[in-house]
Design a protein around this motif. Sequence first.
Motif, PDB file in Angstrom:
ATOM      1  N   ASN A 143       0.832  -1.219   0.000  1.00 28.75           N
ATOM      2  CA  ASN A 143       0.000   0.000   0.000  1.00 28.75           C
ATOM      3  C   ASN A 143       0.857   1.256   0.000  1.00 28.75           C
ATOM      4  O   ASN A 143       0.569   2.214  -0.724  1.00 28.75           O
ATOM      5  CB  ASN A 143      -0.940   0.006   1.208  1.00 28.75           C
ATOM      6  N   THR A 144       1.914   1.256   0.814  1.00 31.63           N
ATOM      7  CA  THR A 144       2.800   2.424   0.898  1.00 31.63           C
ATOM      8  C   THR A 144       3.499   2.665  -0.434  1.00 31.63           C
ATOM      9  O   THR A 144       3.544   3.798  -0.935  1.00 31.63           O
ATOM     10  CB  THR A 144       3.848   2.219   2.013  1.00 31.63           C
ATOM     11  N   LEU A 145       4.026   1.595  -1.028  1.00 31.81           N
ATOM     12  CA  LEU A 145       4.741   1.736  -2.302  1.00 31.81           C
ATOM     13  C   LEU A 145       3.792   2.089  -3.444  1.00 31.81           C
ATOM     14  O   LEU A 145       4.157   2.856  -4.336  1.00 31.81           O
ATOM     15  CB  LEU A 145       5.529   0.466  -2.610  1.00 31.81           C
ATOM     16  N   ALA A 146       2.587   1.556  -3.410  1.00 33.76           N
ATOM     17  CA  ALA A 146       1.606   1.897  -4.446  1.00 33.76           C
ATOM     18  C   ALA A 146       1.252   3.379  -4.371  1.00 33.76           C
ATOM     19  O   ALA A 146       1.143   4.052  -5.400  1.00 33.76           O
ATOM     20  CB  ALA A 146       0.358   1.033  -4.296  1.00 33.76           C
ATOM     21  N   ALA A 147       1.084   3.885  -3.166  1.00 30.73           N
ATOM     22  CA  ALA A 147       0.780   5.307  -3.001  1.00 30.73           C
ATOM     23  C   ALA A 147       1.950   6.169  -3.463  1.00 30.73           C
ATOM     24  O   ALA A 147       1.752   7.202  -4.123  1.00 30.73           O
ATOM     25  CB  ALA A 147       0.450   5.602  -1.533  1.00 30.73           C
ATOM     26  N   LEU A 148       3.167   5.743  -3.156  1.00 36.56           N
ATOM     27  CA  LEU A 148       4.360   6.480  -3.585  1.00 36.56           C
ATOM     28  C   LEU A 148       4.484   6.478  -5.110  1.00 36.56           C
ATOM     29  O   LEU A 148       4.765   7.519  -5.713  1.00 36.56           O
ATOM     30  CB  LEU A 148       5.607   5.858  -2.944  1.00 36.56           C
ATOM     31  N   ALA A 149       4.251   5.327  -5.726  1.00 35.45           N
ATOM     32  CA  ALA A 149       4.315   5.240  -7.192  1.00 35.45           C
ATOM     33  C   ALA A 149       3.264   6.148  -7.822  1.00 35.45           C
ATOM     34  O   ALA A 149       3.545   6.857  -8.794  1.00 35.45           O
ATOM     35  CB  ALA A 149       4.113   3.796  -7.640  1.00 35.45           C
ATOM     36  N   SER A 150       2.075   6.135  -7.254  1.00 37.27           N
ATOM     37  CA  SER A 150       0.995   6.984  -7.769  1.00 37.27           C
ATOM     38  C   SER A 150       1.354   8.466  -7.635  1.00 37.27           C
ATOM     39  O   SER A 150       1.148   9.242  -8.565  1.00 37.27           O
ATOM     40  CB  SER A 150      -0.296   6.674  -7.020  1.00 37.27           C
ATOM     41  N   ALA A 151       1.898   8.842  -6.488  1.00 33.34           N
ATOM     42  CA  ALA A 151       2.270  10.241  -6.258  1.00 33.34           C
ATOM     43  C   ALA A 151       3.373  10.690  -7.207  1.00 33.34           C
ATOM     44  O   ALA A 151       3.384  11.839  -7.644  1.00 33.34           O
ATOM     45  CB  ALA A 151       2.728  10.422  -4.806  1.00 33.34           C
ATOM     46  N   LYS A 152       4.283   9.763  -7.551  1.00 33.34           N
ATOM     47  CA  LYS A 152       5.371  10.094  -8.477  1.00 33.34           C
ATOM     48  C   LYS A 152       4.952   9.956  -9.935  1.00 33.34           C
ATOM     49  O   LYS A 152       5.690  10.353 -10.827  1.00 33.34           O
ATOM     50  CB  LYS A 152       6.573   9.190  -8.215  1.00 33.34           C
ATOM     51  N   GLY A 153       3.798   9.349 -10.168  1.00 33.06           N
ATOM     52  CA  GLY A 153       3.318   9.150 -11.529  1.00 33.06           C
ATOM     53  C   GLY A 153       4.119   8.101 -12.296  1.00 33.06           C
ATOM     54  O   GLY A 153       4.302   8.234 -13.503  1.00 33.06           O
ATOM     55  N   VAL A 154       4.592   7.083 -11.574  1.00 30.54           N
ATOM     56  CA  VAL A 154       5.358   6.007 -12.215  1.00 30.54           C
ATOM     57  C   VAL A 154       4.655   4.671 -11.992  1.00 30.54           C
ATOM     58  O   VAL A 154       3.824   4.543 -11.084  1.00 30.54           O
ATOM     59  CB  VAL A 154       6.808   5.937 -11.677  1.00 30.54           C
ATOM     60  N   GLU A 155       4.994   3.710 -12.828  1.00 34.56           N
ATOM     61  CA  GLU A 155       4.449   2.362 -12.668  1.00 34.56           C
ATOM     62  C   GLU A 155       4.932   1.757 -11.358  1.00 34.56           C
ATOM     63  O   GLU A 155       6.077   1.989 -10.939  1.00 34.56           O
ATOM     64  CB  GLU A 155       4.894   1.461 -13.818  1.00 34.56           C
TER      65      GLU A 155
END
Length: 77
Positions: free
Chosen positions: A45-57
């Motif tokens: 969940n943490t990494l998914a949120a970080l990826a989403s915030a950075k706009g990366v896969e």
Amino acid sequence: MNAQTAHDDDDMPAEIDFSGAKRGQFHRDGAQLNIPVYLDQKVQNTLAALASAKGVEFSALINDLLKKDIELIEMAR
């Protein structure tokens, strides 16, 4: 377990017929196996949120983090 029991465990069921099979038919030299990796739910969940915030896969973020960790490990040797 006796020899008879061990032999019975290896027997194929009668309905499975390999008489027309070709050994290695699906073997591909150099084929790469992609191993599934299961993350703890909180980590995912943490990494998914970080990826989403950075706009990366998601997988790109994970690979980048792992590459950085590998670099740190190699530098510490």
